[in-house]
Design a protein around this motif. Structure first.
Motif, mmCIF file in Angstrom:
data_model
loop_
_atom_site.group_PDB
_atom_site.id
_atom_site.type_symbol
_atom_site.label_atom_id
_atom_site.label_comp_id
_atom_site.label_asym_id
_atom_site.label_seq_id
_atom_site.Cartn_x
_atom_site.Cartn_y
_atom_site.Cartn_z
ATOM 1 N N VAL A 1 0.848 -1.190 0.000
ATOM 2 C CA VAL A 1 0.000 0.000 0.000
ATOM 3 C C VAL A 1 0.886 1.244 0.000
ATOM 4 O O VAL A 1 1.903 1.291 0.703
ATOM 5 C CB VAL A 1 -0.911 0.056 1.253
ATOM 6 C CG1 VAL A 1 -1.795 1.298 1.229
ATOM 7 C CG2 VAL A 1 -1.759 -1.203 1.365
ATOM 8 N N LYS B 1 -1.284 3.917 -8.570
ATOM 9 C CA LYS B 1 -2.023 2.648 -8.576
ATOM 10 C C LYS B 1 -1.693 1.820 -9.819
ATOM 11 O O LYS B 1 -1.458 0.615 -9.743
ATOM 12 C CB LYS B 1 -3.515 2.948 -8.502
ATOM 13 C CG LYS B 1 -4.390 1.780 -8.128
ATOM 14 C CD LYS B 1 -5.801 2.264 -7.865
ATOM 15 C CE LYS B 1 -6.704 1.119 -7.453
ATOM 16 N NZ LYS B 1 -6.289 0.500 -6.194
ATOM 17 N N GLN C 1 -2.306 -0.854 -3.564
ATOM 18 C CA GLN C 1 -3.442 -0.101 -3.062
ATOM 19 C C GLN C 1 -2.978 1.318 -2.748
ATOM 20 O O GLN C 1 -1.811 1.542 -2.406
ATOM 21 C CB GLN C 1 -3.996 -0.738 -1.797
ATOM 22 C CG GLN C 1 -4.620 -2.108 -1.994
ATOM 23 C CD GLN C 1 -5.271 -2.604 -0.723
ATOM 24 O OE1 GLN C 1 -6.201 -1.994 -0.208
ATOM 25 N NE2 GLN C 1 -4.777 -3.721 -0.212
ATOM 26 N N TYR D 1 -3.968 4.682 -0.353
ATOM 27 C CA TYR D 1 -4.757 5.323 0.694
ATOM 28 C C TYR D 1 -4.512 6.828 0.611
ATOM 29 O O TYR D 1 -3.367 7.264 0.542
ATOM 30 C CB TYR D 1 -4.338 4.852 2.088
ATOM 31 C CG TYR D 1 -4.619 3.398 2.401
ATOM 32 C CD1 TYR D 1 -5.321 2.578 1.528
ATOM 33 C CD2 TYR D 1 -4.173 2.849 3.600
ATOM 34 C CE1 TYR D 1 -5.571 1.247 1.835
ATOM 35 C CE2 TYR D 1 -4.424 1.521 3.910
ATOM 36 C CZ TYR D 1 -5.119 0.720 3.030
ATOM 37 O OH TYR D 1 -5.356 -0.593 3.333
ATOM 38 N N ASP E 1 -12.481 6.804 -7.812
ATOM 39 C CA ASP E 1 -12.116 5.654 -8.634
ATOM 40 C C ASP E 1 -10.626 5.330 -8.622
ATOM 41 O O ASP E 1 -10.192 4.397 -9.308
ATOM 42 C CB ASP E 1 -12.564 5.893 -10.084
ATOM 43 C CG ASP E 1 -14.068 6.018 -10.211
ATOM 44 O OD1 ASP E 1 -14.780 5.313 -9.469
ATOM 45 O OD2 ASP E 1 -14.538 6.830 -11.037
ATOM 46 N N ILE F 1 -8.565 5.463 -5.508
ATOM 47 C CA ILE F 1 -8.029 5.121 -4.196
ATOM 48 C C ILE F 1 -8.816 3.959 -3.605
ATOM 49 O O ILE F 1 -9.933 3.657 -4.030
ATOM 50 C CB ILE F 1 -8.059 6.316 -3.210
ATOM 51 C CG1 ILE F 1 -9.505 6.801 -2.996
ATOM 52 C CG2 ILE F 1 -7.164 7.454 -3.712
ATOM 53 C CD1 ILE F 1 -9.628 7.875 -1.917
ATOM 54 N N ASP F 2 -8.212 3.314 -2.608
ATOM 55 C CA ASP F 2 -8.844 2.168 -1.948
ATOM 56 C C ASP F 2 -9.356 2.512 -0.562
ATOM 57 O O ASP F 2 -10.165 1.781 0.004
ATOM 58 C CB ASP F 2 -7.841 1.018 -1.851
ATOM 59 C CG ASP F 2 -7.363 0.570 -3.214
ATOM 60 O OD1 ASP F 2 -8.057 -0.250 -3.837
ATOM 61 O OD2 ASP F 2 -6.309 1.053 -3.669
ATOM 62 N N ALA F 3 -8.873 3.615 0.003
ATOM 63 C CA ALA F 3 -9.298 4.013 1.339
ATOM 64 C C ALA F 3 -9.013 5.490 1.548
ATOM 65 O O ALA F 3 -8.096 6.055 0.942
ATOM 66 C CB ALA F 3 -8.577 3.197 2.409
ATOM 67 N N GLU G 1 -17.872 2.689 -1.770
ATOM 68 C CA GLU G 1 -17.244 1.374 -1.621
ATOM 69 C C GLU G 1 -15.735 1.520 -1.418
ATOM 70 O O GLU G 1 -14.918 0.827 -2.024
ATOM 71 C CB GLU G 1 -17.557 0.475 -2.825
ATOM 72 C CG GLU G 1 -19.043 0.206 -2.974
ATOM 73 C CD GLU G 1 -19.369 -0.737 -4.114
ATOM 74 O OE1 GLU G 1 -18.496 -0.942 -4.982
ATOM 75 O OE2 GLU G 1 -20.486 -1.285 -4.124
ATOM 76 N N ILE G 2 -15.384 2.459 -0.547
ATOM 77 C CA ILE G 2 -14.001 2.736 -0.188
ATOM 78 C C ILE G 2 -13.877 2.594 1.324
ATOM 79 O O ILE G 2 -14.777 2.981 2.078
ATOM 80 C CB ILE G 2 -13.603 4.162 -0.635
ATOM 81 C CG1 ILE G 2 -13.513 4.226 -2.159
ATOM 82 C CG2 ILE G 2 -12.303 4.613 -0.001
ATOM 83 C CD1 ILE G 2 -13.298 5.612 -2.700
ATOM 84 N N LYS G 3 -12.779 2.047 1.785
ATOM 85 C CA LYS G 3 -12.582 1.850 3.218
ATOM 86 C C LYS G 3 -12.346 3.187 3.928
ATOM 87 O O LYS G 3 -11.769 4.116 3.369
ATOM 88 C CB LYS G 3 -11.395 0.919 3.462
ATOM 89 C CG LYS G 3 -11.637 -0.521 3.046
ATOM 90 C CD LYS G 3 -10.415 -1.386 3.264
ATOM 91 C CE LYS G 3 -9.325 -1.056 2.253
ATOM 92 N NZ LYS G 3 -8.187 -2.014 2.346
#
Length: 237
Positions: A87, A103, A109, A111, A142, A144-146, A180-182
């Motif tokens: 990450v 990415k 990933q 953040y 679209d 990032i993951d968190a 839908e992102i942490k």
């Protein structure tokens, strides 16, 4: 589902050896200016140790997170060529385009840290404060993951050891869920307040650094206490 735990600011293999049996989900290495800053060689050594013990355990071991503040493409490339991070955590003013480049370039990933300043907002009276923030966040949706909420620090951007106003969390949590992102929370957490946070707010992850230190060094007993309080089955206060 219980939130994941990230212990940030590790600087050596010996600490990893002492906490490897704990149910920790992420280990953070700070590459940005900080008293916890590590070299690429130090991070590589710790990642190599994690990879070495992965084949000896019957459970998932922590993934590695690199913390950067406004890095250049050259800096990131140099680090990831030698340290196989899982990450990349971006703690500065990085654009959505930069996040997308990271990415795609490295297959990691990403953040994105949201630094929250100290002012208090009465969210019960007026929720419009979040409108502008939502517009900015949507640009990152679209790529990032968190998102990681941390208290703003004027020198380093984060890592201040101070908590922000947790009443602000629900607006971010609602957006993250829809996107839908942490959602990960940092800032001033320690063994005595982390359960208060997770009992009151729905978050996907917890990030701690100075809250498990004594005199600026990672304290194994504090780490164990932090993890035990967060991971125990009974979530009643």
């Amino acid at each position: 589902m219980k939130p994941t735990i990230k212990i940030c600011g590790l600087q050596g293999v010996e600490v990893l050896k002492s906490i490897q049996s704990l149910p920790i989900d992420q280990i953070g290495f700070v590459f940005a200016p900080s008293k916890r800053r590590v070299t690429t060689e130090q991070a590589s050594e710790m990642i190599a140790y994690l990879n070495h013990i992965k084949g000896q355990k019957d459970r998932n071991l922590p993934i590695s997170v690199g913390v950067f503040v406004n890095p250049t493409e050259e800096e990131l490339t140099q680090v990831l060529e030698h340290a196989a991070l899982d990450v990349v955590q971006l703690h500065g003013d990085e654009s959505p385009q930069f996040c997308e480049w990271v990415k795609k370039k490295f297959g990691v990933q990403v953040y994105k840290v949201i630094s929250i300043r100290g002012e208090h907002i009465d969210v019960n009276v007026d929720a419009s404060w979040f409108d502008e923030i939502r517009t900015r966040l949507e640009c990152y949706q679209d790529v990032i993951d968190a998102i990681l909420l941390d208290t703003h620090d004027p020198v380093y951007g984060g890592g201040s050891g101070r908590a922000f106003h947790w009443e602000l969390i629900p607006q971010y949590a609602e957006w993250a869920k829809q996107a839908e992102i942490k959602l990960i929370v940092a800032g001033g957490l320690h063994p005595d307040n982390v359960r208060k946070l997770v009992d009151a707010y729905e978050v996907d992850g917890i990030d701690v650094s100075s809250g498990v230190e004594t005199n600026g060094r990672k304290d194994i007993e504090k780490i164990k206490d932090f993890v035990e309080r967060l991971k125990r089955d009974d979530y009643s206060s």
